[in-house]
Design a protein around this motif. Structure first.
Motif, PDB file in Angstrom:
ATOM      1  N   LEU A 208       3.042  -4.290   3.247  1.00 49.03           N
ATOM      2  CA  LEU A 208       4.033  -3.213   3.336  1.00 49.03           C
ATOM      3  C   LEU A 208       3.273  -1.912   3.139  1.00 49.03           C
ATOM      4  CD1 LEU A 208       6.948  -2.090   3.459  1.00 49.03           C
ATOM      5  CD2 LEU A 208       7.014  -2.310   0.957  1.00 49.03           C
ATOM      6  N   TRP A 209       3.315  -1.059   4.155  1.00 50.39           N
ATOM      7  CA  TRP A 209       2.572   0.206   4.121  1.00 50.39           C
ATOM      8  C   TRP A 209       3.572   1.351   4.010  1.00 50.39           C
ATOM      9  CZ3 TRP A 209      -2.766   0.761   6.556  1.00 50.39           C
ATOM     10  CH2 TRP A 209      -3.238   2.069   6.448  1.00 50.39           C
ATOM     11  N   VAL A 210       3.564   2.042   2.876  1.00 51.32           N
ATOM     12  CA  VAL A 210       4.486   3.148   2.620  1.00 51.32           C
ATOM     13  C   VAL A 210       3.718   4.466   2.722  1.00 51.32           C
ATOM     14  CG1 VAL A 210       6.171   4.129   1.020  1.00 51.32           C
ATOM     15  CG2 VAL A 210       5.776   1.652   1.045  1.00 51.32           C
ATOM     16  N   HIS A 211       4.218   5.383   3.538  1.00 49.35           N
ATOM     17  CA  HIS A 211       3.518   6.658   3.708  1.00 49.35           C
ATOM     18  C   HIS A 211       4.523   7.760   3.997  1.00 49.35           C
ATOM     19  CE1 HIS A 211      -0.973   7.235   4.067  1.00 49.35           C
ATOM     20  NE2 HIS A 211      -0.534   8.489   4.130  1.00 49.35           N
ATOM     21  N   ASP A 212       4.211   8.957   3.546  1.00 55.64           N
ATOM     22  CA  ASP A 212       5.086  10.102   3.781  1.00 55.64           C
ATOM     23  C   ASP A 212       4.491  11.012   4.849  1.00 55.64           C
ATOM     24  OD1 ASP A 212       7.584  11.521   2.445  1.00 55.64           O
ATOM     25  OD2 ASP A 212       6.122  13.087   2.917  1.00 55.64           O
ATOM     26  N   LYS A 213       5.349  11.518   5.721  1.00 57.23           N
ATOM     27  CA  LYS A 213       4.882  12.368   6.812  1.00 57.23           C
ATOM     28  C   LYS A 213       4.349  13.712   6.307  1.00 57.23           C
ATOM     29  CE  LYS A 213       7.440  10.458  10.703  1.00 57.23           C
ATOM     30  NZ  LYS A 213       8.370  10.748  11.830  1.00 57.23           N
ATOM     31  N   ASP A 214       4.716  14.104   5.093  1.00 55.55           N
ATOM     32  CA  ASP A 214       4.263  15.380   4.536  1.00 55.55           C
ATOM     33  C   ASP A 214       3.093  15.223   3.561  1.00 55.55           C
ATOM     34  OD1 ASP A 214       6.251  16.726   5.955  1.00 55.55           O
ATOM     35  OD2 ASP A 214       7.720  16.470   4.349  1.00 55.55           O
ATOM     36  N   ASP A 215       2.452  14.063   3.590  1.00 59.52           N
ATOM     37  CA  ASP A 215       1.327  13.809   2.686  1.00 59.52           C
ATOM     38  C   ASP A 215       0.139  14.669   3.107  1.00 59.52           C
ATOM     39  OD1 ASP A 215      -0.842  12.736   1.215  1.00 59.52           O
ATOM     40  OD2 ASP A 215       0.149  10.783   1.125  1.00 59.52           O
ATOM     41  N   GLU A 216      -0.317  15.551   2.217  1.00 58.54           N
ATOM     42  CA  GLU A 216      -1.454  16.420   2.520  1.00 58.54           C
ATOM     43  C   GLU A 216      -2.765  15.880   1.946  1.00 58.54           C
ATOM     44  OE1 GLU A 216      -0.469  20.288   1.067  1.00 58.54           O
ATOM     45  OE2 GLU A 216       1.010  20.679   2.648  1.00 58.54           O
ATOM     46  N   ILE A 217      -2.688  14.857   1.118  1.00 59.87           N
ATOM     47  CA  ILE A 217      -3.888  14.282   0.508  1.00 59.87           C
ATOM     48  C   ILE A 217      -4.436  13.155   1.380  1.00 59.87           C
ATOM     49  CG2 ILE A 217      -4.872  13.213  -1.564  1.00 59.87           C
ATOM     50  CD1 ILE A 217      -3.855  16.066  -1.984  1.00 59.87           C
TER      51      ILE A 217
ATOM     52  N   LEU B 285       8.316  13.570   0.486  1.00 66.65           N
ATOM     53  CA  LEU B 285       7.874  13.089  -0.826  1.00 66.65           C
ATOM     54  C   LEU B 285       6.418  13.432  -1.118  1.00 66.65           C
ATOM     55  CD1 LEU B 285       9.553   9.551  -0.925  1.00 66.65           C
ATOM     56  CD2 LEU B 285      10.323  11.650  -2.063  1.00 66.65           C
ATOM     57  N   GLY B 286       5.654  13.701  -0.074  1.00 73.53           N
ATOM     58  CA  GLY B 286       4.250  14.018  -0.288  1.00 73.53           C
ATOM     59  C   GLY B 286       3.463  12.831  -0.802  1.00 73.53           C
ATOM     60  N   HIS B 287       2.373  13.132  -1.510  1.00 77.19           N
ATOM     61  CA  HIS B 287       1.441  12.086  -1.925  1.00 77.19           C
ATOM     62  C   HIS B 287       1.735  11.510  -3.306  1.00 77.19           C
ATOM     63  CE1 HIS B 287      -2.332   9.892  -1.753  1.00 77.19           C
ATOM     64  NE2 HIS B 287      -2.637  10.336  -2.968  1.00 77.19           N
TER      65      HIS B 287
ATOM     66  N   LEU C 288       0.852  -1.183   0.000  1.00 74.67           N
ATOM     67  CA  LEU C 288       0.000   0.000   0.000  1.00 74.67           C
ATOM     68  C   LEU C 288       0.890   1.235   0.000  1.00 74.67           C
ATOM     69  CD1 LEU C 288      -2.585  -1.047   2.757  1.00 74.67           C
ATOM     70  CD2 LEU C 288      -2.877  -1.199   0.272  1.00 74.67           C
ATOM     71  N   ILE C 289       0.709   2.090  -0.988  1.00 75.94           N
ATOM     72  CA  ILE C 289       1.510   3.316  -1.096  1.00 75.94           C
ATOM     73  C   ILE C 289       0.598   4.511  -0.890  1.00 75.94           C
ATOM     74  CG2 ILE C 289       3.106   4.632  -2.531  1.00 75.94           C
ATOM     75  CD1 ILE C 289       3.614   2.077  -4.154  1.00 75.94           C
ATOM     76  N   ALA C 290       0.816   5.234   0.211  1.00 78.75           N
ATOM     77  CA  ALA C 290      -0.002   6.406   0.560  1.00 78.75           C
ATOM     78  C   ALA C 290      -1.483   6.120   0.406  1.00 78.75           C
ATOM     79  CB  ALA C 290       0.403   7.604  -0.301  1.00 78.75           C
ATOM     80  N   PRO C 291      -1.998   5.049   1.023  1.00 76.90           N
ATOM     81  CA  PRO C 291      -3.404   4.698   0.835  1.00 76.90           C
ATOM     82  C   PRO C 291      -4.347   5.717   1.479  1.00 76.90           C
ATOM     83  CG  PRO C 291      -2.460   3.369   2.589  1.00 76.90           C
ATOM     84  CD  PRO C 291      -1.318   4.125   1.965  1.00 76.90           C
ATOM     85  N   ALA C 292      -5.540   5.832   0.922  1.00 78.18           N
ATOM     86  CA  ALA C 292      -6.577   6.720   1.467  1.00 78.18           C
ATOM     87  C   ALA C 292      -7.167   6.036   2.692  1.00 78.18           C
ATOM     88  CB  ALA C 292      -7.642   6.990   0.417  1.00 78.18           C
TER      89      ALA C 292
END
Length: 282
Positions: A229-238, A263-265, A171-175
């Motif tokens: 595997l859950w990939v997420h960025d701390k600066d993701d605004e979406i 890296l954002g969303h 999962l990459i930046a999942p909602a």
């Protein structure tokens, strides 16, 4: 946000406010329709790797869903790539090349209302149904890569599969939480009226017979035993990282978190290090 998207939001903002002056319910219906309508696609050229794919398609709820299949001689590993909202399968060109080089057979579909598939709107249940049908038609599939909105749809599909412990899921930046997604979208439309959110929640229940809180990856994870595997960025605004923290703190044995910074969303799934982490995991 691109200039074109800002102009589109400005137009919709005025339209919703005009309708709301007469009916909050009608305004909520219009807002929800906007939330389910992808942005017009950029005129991207299809990557060369798509010339090697076999075109596949099926009909879902009366609309043609188009996809691509890359066979790999002798491969028993099959992966399905699931893109995000206002995106398309060809945005994952580098993943496809890397997966083929690692011996995978690859499947990728344009969701309804995206890419070369038919339709004008999409919701999480439509996308879930597309994934379920793709698995039924082209499975067995036991490896998955999903970005953003595609991550929510995938989790809604997986929770109803009994033997999902056999799967590997990236999962990459999942909602993560639909409540957050809708509030963010209303914020972008500069709609702060709480009654509008209530009307949208009522509309979601009317359409799906589920409360908005049901559309949650954190909830779905109670039934998912796959290796994740859950990939997420701390600066993701979406899809904000704040929605992920509670699940991360539970330290569930089947979920590994890979957290990035800066890296954002959107940049996150094109990042070379992230792609290598995902491919190695699979």
């Amino acid at each position: 946000m691109k200039l074109r998207q800002r102009l589109i939001f400005a137009f919709f903002r005025r339209k919703i406010k005009f309708i709301a002056a007469f009916s909050k319910q009608k305004a909520a219906e219009e807002a929800f329709k906007i939330l389910c309508t992808p942005f017009p696609p950029d005129r991207d050229t299809m990557p060369l790797i798509y010339q090697q794919a076999k075109s596949v398609k099926f009909v879902l709820h009366g609309k043609k869903v188009r996809g691509y299949r890359w066979k790999n001689s002798g491969s028993v590993k099959r992966v399905l790539i699931i893109h995000g909202f206002s995106s398309a399968s060809h945005r994952f060109e580098k993943y496809i090349i890397s997966l083929l080089n690692r011996g995978f057979e690859v499947l990728a579909f344009d969701a309804p209302a995206h890419g070369r598939s038919q339709g004008r709107t999409i919701n999480a249940l439509d996308y879930r149904d597309m994934i379920v049908k793709a698995i039924d038609r082209f499975g067995p599939i036991d490896h998955f890569i999903a970005h953003s909105f595609g991550g929510l749809a995938l989790c809604l599909a997986l929770e109803d599969i009994k033997d999902n412990e056999k799967f590997k899921v990236a999962l990459i930046a999942p909602a993560t939480e639909t409540t957050t997604t809708i509030r963010n979208m209303l914020g972008m439309l500069k709609i702060s009226d709480k009654s509008m959110m209530n009307e949208i929640e009522n509309l979601i229940f009317k359409v799906s017979h589920q409360q908005i809180e049901w559309f949650s990856i954190k909830r779905a994870m109670n039934k998912i035993r796959s290796s994740v595997l859950w990939v997420h960025d701390k600066d993701d605004e979406i899809t904000p990282y704040a929605d992920v923290v509670e699940l991360e703190e539970k330290q569930l044995p089947n979920i590994t978190f890979y957290v990035t910074n800066g890296l954002g969303h959107h940049k996150i799934y094109n990042n070379d290090d992230v792609r290598e982490q995902v491919i190695n995991f699979l």
